[in-house]
Design a protein around this motif. Structure first.
Motif, PDB file in Angstrom:
ATOM      1  N   MET A   1       0.843  -1.170   0.000  1.00 44.22           N
ATOM      2  CA  MET A   1       0.000   0.000   0.000  1.00 44.22           C
ATOM      3  C   MET A   1       0.890   1.236   0.000  1.00 44.22           C
ATOM      4  N   LEU A   2       0.570   2.176  -0.844  1.00 41.04           N
ATOM      5  CA  LEU A   2       1.280   3.446  -0.936  1.00 41.04           C
ATOM      6  C   LEU A   2       0.587   4.463  -0.037  1.00 41.04           C
ATOM      7  N   THR A   3       1.345   5.149   0.825  1.00 40.94           N
ATOM      8  CA  THR A   3       0.779   6.204   1.666  1.00 40.94           C
ATOM      9  C   THR A   3       1.687   7.422   1.609  1.00 40.94           C
ATOM     10  N   ILE A   4       1.063   8.601   1.552  1.00 42.86           N
ATOM     11  CA  ILE A   4       1.785   9.864   1.477  1.00 42.86           C
ATOM     12  C   ILE A   4       1.119  10.852   2.421  1.00 42.86           C
ATOM     13  N   LEU A   5       1.913  11.546   3.223  1.00 43.98           N
ATOM     14  CA  LEU A   5       1.400  12.524   4.173  1.00 43.98           C
ATOM     15  C   LEU A   5       1.549  13.931   3.609  1.00 43.98           C
ATOM     16  N   HIS A   6       0.480  14.705   3.666  1.00 40.84           N
ATOM     17  CA  HIS A   6       0.518  16.121   3.316  1.00 40.84           C
ATOM     18  C   HIS A   6       0.450  16.877   4.638  1.00 40.84           C
ATOM     19  N   GLU A   7       1.597  17.336   5.101  1.00 42.86           N
ATOM     20  CA  GLU A   7       1.682  17.912   6.446  1.00 42.86           C
ATOM     21  C   GLU A   7       0.872  19.186   6.608  1.00 42.86           C
ATOM     22  N   ALA A   8       0.823  20.035   5.583  1.00 48.37           N
ATOM     23  CA  ALA A   8       0.131  21.326   5.707  1.00 48.37           C
ATOM     24  C   ALA A   8      -1.356  21.163   5.987  1.00 48.37           C
ATOM     25  N   THR A   9      -1.975  20.136   5.421  1.00 45.84           N
ATOM     26  CA  THR A   9      -3.410  19.925   5.635  1.00 45.84           C
ATOM     27  C   THR A   9      -3.696  18.730   6.539  1.00 45.84           C
ATOM     28  N   GLY A  16      -5.054   1.821  -2.020  1.00 50.45           N
ATOM     29  CA  GLY A  16      -5.307   0.454  -1.603  1.00 50.45           C
ATOM     30  C   GLY A  16      -5.108  -0.562  -2.707  1.00 50.45           C
ATOM     31  N   ARG A  17      -5.350  -1.830  -2.376  1.00 49.24           N
ATOM     32  CA  ARG A  17      -5.180  -2.930  -3.331  1.00 49.24           C
ATOM     33  C   ARG A  17      -6.032  -2.755  -4.579  1.00 49.24           C
ATOM     34  N   GLU A  18      -7.189  -2.170  -4.433  1.00 48.54           N
ATOM     35  CA  GLU A  18      -8.093  -1.990  -5.569  1.00 48.54           C
ATOM     36  C   GLU A  18      -7.769  -0.721  -6.351  1.00 48.54           C
ATOM     37  N   GLN A  19      -6.606  -0.126  -6.065  1.00 47.84           N
ATOM     38  CA  GLN A  19      -6.158   1.102  -6.727  1.00 47.84           C
ATOM     39  C   GLN A  19      -7.127   2.258  -6.483  1.00 47.84           C
ATOM     40  N   THR A  20      -7.671   2.309  -5.286  1.00 44.59           N
ATOM     41  CA  THR A  20      -8.549   3.394  -4.858  1.00 44.59           C
ATOM     42  C   THR A  20      -7.723   4.400  -4.074  1.00 44.59           C
ATOM     43  N   LEU A  21      -7.840   5.687  -4.441  1.00 45.14           N
ATOM     44  CA  LEU A  21      -7.191   6.762  -3.695  1.00 45.14           C
ATOM     45  C   LEU A  21      -8.122   7.181  -2.563  1.00 45.14           C
ATOM     46  N   VAL A  22      -7.593   7.238  -1.351  1.00 42.55           N
ATOM     47  CA  VAL A  22      -8.384   7.654  -0.196  1.00 42.55           C
ATOM     48  C   VAL A  22      -7.584   8.699   0.566  1.00 42.55           C
ATOM     49  N   ALA A  23      -8.202   9.847   0.814  1.00 41.17           N
ATOM     50  CA  ALA A  23      -7.577  10.895   1.619  1.00 41.17           C
ATOM     51  C   ALA A  23      -8.215  10.881   3.000  1.00 41.17           C
ATOM     52  N   ILE A  24      -7.377  10.758   4.014  1.00 34.39           N
ATOM     53  CA  ILE A  24      -7.847  10.644   5.393  1.00 34.39           C
ATOM     54  C   ILE A  24      -7.318  11.820   6.187  1.00 34.39           C
ATOM     55  N   ARG A  25      -8.219  12.526   6.888  1.00 40.19           N
ATOM     56  CA  ARG A  25      -7.831  13.649   7.742  1.00 40.19           C
ATOM     57  C   ARG A  25      -7.279  13.138   9.060  1.00 40.19           C
ATOM     58  N   LEU A  26      -6.188  13.732   9.474  1.00 43.64           N
ATOM     59  CA  LEU A  26      -5.582  13.378  10.742  1.00 43.64           C
ATOM     60  C   LEU A  26      -5.830  14.499  11.749  1.00 43.64           C
ATOM     61  N   PRO A  27      -5.979  14.286  12.986  1.00 48.01           N
ATOM     62  CA  PRO A  27      -5.949  13.011  13.698  1.00 48.01           C
ATOM     63  C   PRO A  27      -7.314  12.327  13.776  1.00 48.01           C
ATOM     64  N   LEU A  29      -9.084  10.762  11.564  1.00 46.22           N
ATOM     65  CA  LEU A  29      -9.199   9.579  10.706  1.00 46.22           C
ATOM     66  C   LEU A  29     -10.482   9.559   9.885  1.00 46.22           C
ATOM     67  N   GLU A  30     -11.052  10.742   9.640  1.00 45.64           N
ATOM     68  CA  GLU A  30     -12.229  10.848   8.771  1.00 45.64           C
ATOM     69  C   GLU A  30     -11.796  10.767   7.318  1.00 45.64           C
ATOM     70  N   THR A  31     -12.608  10.106   6.483  1.00 49.78           N
ATOM     71  CA  THR A  31     -12.333  10.068   5.055  1.00 49.78           C
ATOM     72  C   THR A  31     -12.705  11.430   4.469  1.00 49.78           C
ATOM     73  N   HIS A  32     -11.726  12.117   3.918  1.00 50.01           N
ATOM     74  CA  HIS A  32     -11.940  13.437   3.316  1.00 50.01           C
ATOM     75  C   HIS A  32     -12.507  13.283   1.903  1.00 50.01           C
ATOM     76  N   TRP A  33     -11.920  12.399   1.116  1.00 54.98           N
ATOM     77  CA  TRP A  33     -12.433  12.066  -0.205  1.00 54.98           C
ATOM     78  C   TRP A  33     -11.910  10.705  -0.616  1.00 54.98           C
ATOM     79  N   ARG A  34     -12.578  10.111  -1.586  1.00 57.11           N
ATOM     80  CA  ARG A  34     -12.210   8.796  -2.099  1.00 57.11           C
ATOM     81  C   ARG A  34     -12.426   8.824  -3.606  1.00 57.11           C
ATOM     82  N   ARG A  35     -11.482   8.248  -4.343  1.00 56.72           N
ATOM     83  CA  ARG A  35     -11.599   8.209  -5.804  1.00 56.72           C
ATOM     84  C   ARG A  35     -11.140   6.852  -6.299  1.00 56.72           C
ATOM     85  N   SER A  36     -12.030   6.174  -6.998  1.00 54.60           N
ATOM     86  CA  SER A  36     -11.665   4.904  -7.606  1.00 54.60           C
ATOM     87  C   SER A  36     -12.029   4.979  -9.081  1.00 54.60           C
ATOM     88  N   GLY A  37     -11.444   4.135  -9.845  1.00 51.94           N
ATOM     89  CA  GLY A  37     -11.736   4.161 -11.272  1.00 51.94           C
ATOM     90  C   GLY A  37     -10.645   3.478 -12.054  1.00 51.94           C
TER      91      GLY A  37
END
Length: 94
Positions: A1-9, A16-27, A29-37
């Motif tokens: 699984m590839l994960t990248i942190l955007h510190e400013a936001t 994920g395995r299904e090649q779905t992009l998921v943006a999670i807000r820290l701390p 852990l809410e899903t900010h957006w999800r994109r699959s296709g």
């Protein structure tokens, strides 16, 4: 699984395995957006500023994902698979 942190936001981008992009807000852990296709196998991704993500897959094109409109724009010109990405500190694109 590839994960990248955007510190400013305080956003974590996960692919994920299904090649779905998921943006999670820290701390929270809410899903900010999800994109699959039809992105193919995502190899690397990088935030560009606060509103865009570059995505490299097993295709010979780079895709720019705009978060607010949830759209992909292909960036053409490569003739082979892009294996890694990096962005400048100011996140400027030509």
């Amino acid at each position: 699984m590839l994960t990248i942190l955007h510190e400013a936001t305080a956003t974590l981008l996960a692919v994920g395995r299904e090649q779905t992009l998921v943006a999670i807000r820290l701390p929270s852990l809410e899903t900010h957006w999800r994109r699959s296709g039809n992105m193919g196998e995502v190899i690397d991704a990088r935030f560009i500023g606060d509103e865009e993500v570059l995505v490299a897959s097993n295709a010979d094109e780079l895709r720019r994902f705009t978060i607010s409109s949830q759209t992909f724009t292909p960036l053409l010109g490569h003739t082979d698979t892009i294996l890694s990405l990096d962005v400048s500190p100011d996140a400027a694109l030509p």
